[in-house]
Each structure stands twice: as C-alpha cells, then as structure tokens.
Design a protein around this motif. Structure first.
Motif, short mmCIF file in Angstrom:
data_model
loop_
_atom_site.label_atom_id
_atom_site.label_comp_id
_atom_site.label_asym_id
_atom_site.label_seq_id
_atom_site.Cartn_x
_atom_site.Cartn_y
_atom_site.Cartn_z
N SER A 104 0.83 -1.21 0.00
CA SER A 104 0.00 0.00 0.00
C SER A 104 0.87 1.26 0.00
N SER A 106 0.41 5.05 1.61
CA SER A 106 -0.43 5.92 2.43
C SER A 106 0.20 7.31 2.48
N THR A 108 -0.16 11.04 4.56
CA THR A 108 -0.72 11.81 5.66
C THR A 108 -0.13 13.21 5.60
#
Length: 135
Positions: A104, A106, A108
């Motif tokens: 994955s 990700s 932020t």
C-alpha cells in the motif's frame, strides 16, 4: 545540487532483497515530490522492516496538503503543480507499484506530508533473489 543539502537518508537495514530499479524509482518520485512542496522543504527518507514488511517512508517539511488534495493526490493525472510542470502520474505510479507488490501507499499531512510505501517482504518471485529487477 542544492536539493541534496535538503535530503536526509536513514536505514535500519543492512541488506534487503527488493527490485532495485522499481524501489529506486518510487523513492526518487517521493523525494522529488517532497522537495517540490516548498523551496525550503527538507526531506527525510527511511527504509525499515516491521512485522514482515518493508516500509519506505518519505517525510517533508513543506506546507502539507489540505484534506481534499490529499484524498486525490495518488489518483491518475492529478497534480497541484503549474501547467507543464507535472503530469500527475508520480504518486499514481507509486501506488500501482505498491498494489502490484500486494502492499500500500499511504499519505498523511500534518506540518508537511508523509508518504509510506509498505509491502510484504519478499513481495516478488524468487528469481529476483538471483539479481533480476523484474518481479
């Protein structure tokens, strides 16, 4: 180049088995995006193992992304750069690579952006162990 003075690398690993060309391209893309976030942004790159995963983390000290931009950032042809400065494929291709490795990507944002590429180790067929770059 001046940009090199703004990049810090760290690794908690002595040796990993990974498709070098693809992992390098992902790292370059994430570092470049971090450097592009601001002329003063600093970027930290780290590669570590955790619970059977390799995790490549790139953090920048740029202005960060608003939630609506963060949600779309890894989509195809999405860019916040000026026309002609980017095609909007960098994060998208890194995301596809992560998915290909059954991992994955990700993103932020909190006082800068953190991008984490996480994939199981090893996430590619055994021929890679003999030096092939093709998973």
């Amino acid at each position: 180049p001046a940009a090199l003075n703004r990049v810090q690398c760290g690794a908690e690993l002595e040796q990993i088995v990974a498709p070098v060309a693809e992992l390098t391209q992902a790292a370059v893309t994430l570092v470049r995006n971090g450097l592009d976030s601001s002329e003063r942004a600093r970027v930290t790159l780290n590669l570590r193992r955790a619970q059977g995963y390799l995790i490549l983390t790139v953090r920048d000290t740029g202005p960060g992304m608003p939630p609506e931009v963060l949600r779309r950032a890894a989509g195809p042809f999405f860019t916040t750069k000026a026309p002609g400065a980017g095609m909007g494929l960098g994060l998208y291709l890194v995301r596809l690579l992560a998915e290909r490795w059954e991992g994955s990507l990700s993103l932020t944002s909190n006082q800068g952006v953190t991008a984490s590429l996480k994939f199981p180790e090893p996430a590619w067929p055994s021929p890679l162990l003999q030096g092939s770059d093709t998973p």
